[in-house]
Design a protein around this motif. Sequence first.
Motif, PDB file in Angstrom:
ATOM      1  N   TRP A 115     101.821  21.930  60.591  1.00  0.00           N
ATOM      2  CA  TRP A 115     100.398  21.691  60.328  1.00  0.00           C
ATOM      3  C   TRP A 115      99.931  20.340  60.847  1.00  0.00           C
ATOM      4  CZ3 TRP A 115      99.867  26.429  59.511  1.00  0.00           C
ATOM      5  CH2 TRP A 115     100.566  27.149  58.551  1.00  0.00           C
ATOM      6  N   CYS A 116     100.799  19.346  60.820  1.00  0.00           N
ATOM      7  CA  CYS A 116     100.380  18.001  61.215  1.00  0.00           C
ATOM      8  C   CYS A 116     100.770  17.655  62.645  1.00  0.00           C
ATOM      9  CB  CYS A 116     100.965  16.968  60.244  1.00  0.00           C
ATOM     10  SG  CYS A 116     100.192  17.052  58.597  1.00  0.00           S
ATOM     11  N   ASN A 117     101.199  18.663  63.400  1.00  0.00           N
ATOM     12  CA  ASN A 117     101.569  18.418  64.796  1.00  0.00           C
ATOM     13  C   ASN A 117     100.336  18.107  65.640  1.00  0.00           C
ATOM     14  OD1 ASN A 117     104.100  19.119  63.952  1.00  0.00           O
ATOM     15  ND2 ASN A 117     104.307  20.953  65.209  1.00  0.00           N
ATOM     16  N   PRO A 118     100.467  17.198  66.595  1.00  0.00           N
ATOM     17  CA  PRO A 118      99.365  16.959  67.542  1.00  0.00           C
ATOM     18  C   PRO A 118      99.065  18.231  68.314  1.00  0.00           C
ATOM     19  CG  PRO A 118     101.034  15.229  67.688  1.00  0.00           C
ATOM     20  CD  PRO A 118     101.624  16.318  66.852  1.00  0.00           C
ATOM     21  N   PRO A 119      97.805  18.508  68.652  1.00  0.00           N
ATOM     22  CA  PRO A 119      96.639  17.632  68.424  1.00  0.00           C
ATOM     23  C   PRO A 119      95.832  18.005  67.184  1.00  0.00           C
ATOM     24  CG  PRO A 119      96.039  19.359  69.949  1.00  0.00           C
ATOM     25  CD  PRO A 119      97.475  19.630  69.560  1.00  0.00           C
ATOM     26  N   ARG A 120      96.425  18.740  66.249  1.00  0.00           N
ATOM     27  CA  ARG A 120      95.684  19.225  65.083  1.00  0.00           C
ATOM     28  C   ARG A 120      95.197  18.075  64.199  1.00  0.00           C
ATOM     29  NH1 ARG A 120      95.625  24.000  61.779  1.00  0.00           N
ATOM     30  NH2 ARG A 120      97.342  24.955  62.907  1.00  0.00           N
ATOM     31  N   LYS A 121      93.952  18.147  63.765  1.00  0.00           N
ATOM     32  CA  LYS A 121      93.420  17.247  62.749  1.00  0.00           C
ATOM     33  C   LYS A 121      93.695  17.884  61.396  1.00  0.00           C
ATOM     34  CE  LYS A 121      89.759  15.590  65.820  1.00  0.00           C
ATOM     35  NZ  LYS A 121      88.302  15.502  66.070  1.00  0.00           N
ATOM     36  N   HIS A 122      94.374  17.140  60.541  1.00  0.00           N
ATOM     37  CA  HIS A 122      94.856  17.741  59.301  1.00  0.00           C
ATOM     38  C   HIS A 122      94.878  16.721  58.168  1.00  0.00           C
ATOM     39  CE1 HIS A 122      97.051  21.073  57.300  1.00  0.00           C
ATOM     40  NE2 HIS A 122      97.541  20.096  56.563  1.00  0.00           N
ATOM     41  N   PHE A 123      94.539  17.202  56.939  1.00  0.00           N
ATOM     42  CA  PHE A 123      94.594  16.403  55.728  1.00  0.00           C
ATOM     43  C   PHE A 123      95.579  17.046  54.755  1.00  0.00           C
ATOM     44  CE2 PHE A 123      90.427  15.637  57.523  1.00  0.00           C
ATOM     45  CZ  PHE A 123      90.172  14.289  57.294  1.00  0.00           C
ATOM     46  N   ASP A 124      96.566  16.302  54.303  1.00  0.00           N
ATOM     47  CA  ASP A 124      97.485  16.779  53.268  1.00  0.00           C
ATOM     48  C   ASP A 124      97.057  16.135  51.959  1.00  0.00           C
ATOM     49  OD1 ASP A 124      99.626  18.279  52.333  1.00  0.00           O
ATOM     50  OD2 ASP A 124     101.048  16.627  52.560  1.00  0.00           O
ATOM     51  N   LEU A 125      96.506  16.952  51.058  1.00  0.00           N
ATOM     52  CA  LEU A 125      95.884  16.472  49.825  1.00  0.00           C
ATOM     53  C   LEU A 125      96.821  16.605  48.634  1.00  0.00           C
ATOM     54  CD1 LEU A 125      92.521  18.428  50.269  1.00  0.00           C
ATOM     55  CD2 LEU A 125      92.880  16.011  50.815  1.00  0.00           C
ATOM     56  N   SER A 126      96.566  15.835  47.587  1.00  0.00           N
ATOM     57  CA  SER A 126      97.229  16.102  46.320  1.00  0.00           C
ATOM     58  C   SER A 126      96.711  17.443  45.807  1.00  0.00           C
ATOM     59  CB  SER A 126      96.928  15.001  45.309  1.00  0.00           C
ATOM     60  OG  SER A 126      95.557  15.008  44.956  1.00  0.00           O
ATOM     61  N   MET A 127      97.553  18.166  45.071  1.00  0.00           N
ATOM     62  CA  MET A 127      97.150  19.475  44.565  1.00  0.00           C
ATOM     63  C   MET A 127      95.876  19.411  43.718  1.00  0.00           C
ATOM     64  SD  MET A 127      99.443  22.281  42.541  1.00  0.00           S
ATOM     65  CE  MET A 127      98.819  23.940  42.214  1.00  0.00           C
ATOM     66  N   PRO A 128      95.699  18.409  42.822  1.00  0.00           N
ATOM     67  CA  PRO A 128      94.458  18.357  42.039  1.00  0.00           C
ATOM     68  C   PRO A 128      93.209  18.254  42.904  1.00  0.00           C
ATOM     69  CG  PRO A 128      96.114  16.982  41.015  1.00  0.00           C
ATOM     70  CD  PRO A 128      96.669  17.390  42.346  1.00  0.00           C
ATOM     71  N   MET A 129      93.297  17.608  44.071  1.00  0.00           N
ATOM     72  CA  MET A 129      92.145  17.527  44.955  1.00  0.00           C
ATOM     73  C   MET A 129      91.960  18.825  45.740  1.00  0.00           C
ATOM     74  SD  MET A 129      90.929  14.696  44.117  1.00  0.00           S
ATOM     75  CE  MET A 129      89.597  14.565  45.307  1.00  0.00           C
ATOM     76  N   PHE A 130      93.065  19.430  46.161  1.00  0.00           N
ATOM     77  CA  PHE A 130      92.997  20.669  46.937  1.00  0.00           C
ATOM     78  C   PHE A 130      92.300  21.776  46.144  1.00  0.00           C
ATOM     79  CE2 PHE A 130      94.959  24.653  48.534  1.00  0.00           C
ATOM     80  CZ  PHE A 130      94.627  24.560  49.881  1.00  0.00           C
ATOM     81  N   VAL A 131      92.638  21.896  44.856  1.00  0.00           N
ATOM     82  CA  VAL A 131      92.075  23.001  44.070  1.00  0.00           C
ATOM     83  C   VAL A 131      90.599  22.785  43.745  1.00  0.00           C
ATOM     84  CG1 VAL A 131      94.313  23.614  43.103  1.00  0.00           C
ATOM     85  CG2 VAL A 131      92.840  22.003  41.864  1.00  0.00           C
ATOM     86  N   LYS A 132      90.062  21.619  44.065  1.00  0.00           N
ATOM     87  CA  LYS A 132      88.625  21.409  43.882  1.00  0.00           C
ATOM     88  C   LYS A 132      87.801  22.081  44.982  1.00  0.00           C
ATOM     89  CE  LYS A 132      88.919  16.946  41.440  1.00  0.00           C
ATOM     90  NZ  LYS A 132      88.193  17.341  40.205  1.00  0.00           N
ATOM     91  N   ILE A 133      88.434  22.386  46.125  1.00  0.00           N
ATOM     92  CA  ILE A 133      87.679  22.975  47.234  1.00  0.00           C
ATOM     93  C   ILE A 133      88.086  24.409  47.541  1.00  0.00           C
ATOM     94  CG2 ILE A 133      87.145  20.753  48.299  1.00  0.00           C
ATOM     95  CD1 ILE A 133      89.417  21.264  50.297  1.00  0.00           C
ATOM     96  N   VAL A 134      89.066  24.954  46.776  1.00  0.00           N
ATOM     97  CA  VAL A 134      89.492  26.347  46.972  1.00  0.00           C
ATOM     98  C   VAL A 134      89.455  27.071  45.635  1.00  0.00           C
ATOM     99  CG1 VAL A 134      90.947  25.800  48.962  1.00  0.00           C
ATOM    100  CG2 VAL A 134      91.942  25.796  46.664  1.00  0.00           C
ATOM    101  N   LYS A 135      89.404  28.393  45.707  1.00  0.00           N
ATOM    102  CA  LYS A 135      89.370  29.194  44.485  1.00  0.00           C
ATOM    103  C   LYS A 135      90.723  29.280  43.810  1.00  0.00           C
ATOM    104  CE  LYS A 135      85.684  32.110  46.374  1.00  0.00           C
ATOM    105  NZ  LYS A 135      85.331  33.468  46.882  1.00  0.00           N
TER     106      LYS A 135
END
Length: 249
Positions: A115-135
């Motif tokens: 997921w974090c391989n170039p040239p991908r733009k990627h954010f690895d979030l803490s789980m509490p933050m991730f679940v704020k933007i997904v169901k």
Amino acid sequence: MAVLVFSSFLVLTTMVMAGMVAGQDWDTAFATFYGDMSGGATMGGACGYGDLNQQGYGLQTAALSTALFNNGQTCGACFELQCYNSTWCAPGSIQITATNFCPPDLSKPIDNGGWCNPPRKHFDLSMPMFVKIVKDYHAGIVPVQFRRTPCVKQGGIRFTMQGNPNAILVLVYNVAGAGDVTAVSVKGSNTDWSQMSRNWGENWQTNVQLLGQAVSFQVTTSDGKTVESDNVVPQSWQFGQTFQSSKNF
């Protein structure tokens, strides 16, 4: 580590929205999460912040892929993220600070584990933050839109004195405004201003002898603004101590 602040108590950072950075449009990336709902590891890793809870950043943080991390120059920048173009998306957005590096895994393809391989733009979030933007966290990875936002902090810029008498390292953090530091200058009470060099992350180095002197700093962020903190470090400072300026962006 001793912590000395020029206020009645050591204030924690709050990462809240304060309007968009002028001219910043939405860009696209992907997001995953690490750890569990307890937050998992909260270390500042490649940015050098140390314990993110102790430093006030908490869980509102992210590790950035190579394309976004920019060799550490993005450390401290703040972003707004929202899930988009996925059935997993929940309404609303989050604000995070860049505090770590998400290393590439070149043994895996970019669409299946790398997921974090170039040239991908990627954010690895803490789980509490991730679940704020997904169901549901089972989404695993989702496309996101992101844009820079101003960093809003409580209290002034903080400086942790590290290293040794011949090579002093200063961790600069709790920086408001643009958040990402592009230049730091230092001045002792018996020396002139001199430019510091970025050692790694937000650790800045000088070979100027500063022990036994009061120390001042000029901090410049990526938007070209500079804040000067005069004599923020007292003459009696020791390695391992942290000092807080009365100023911020």
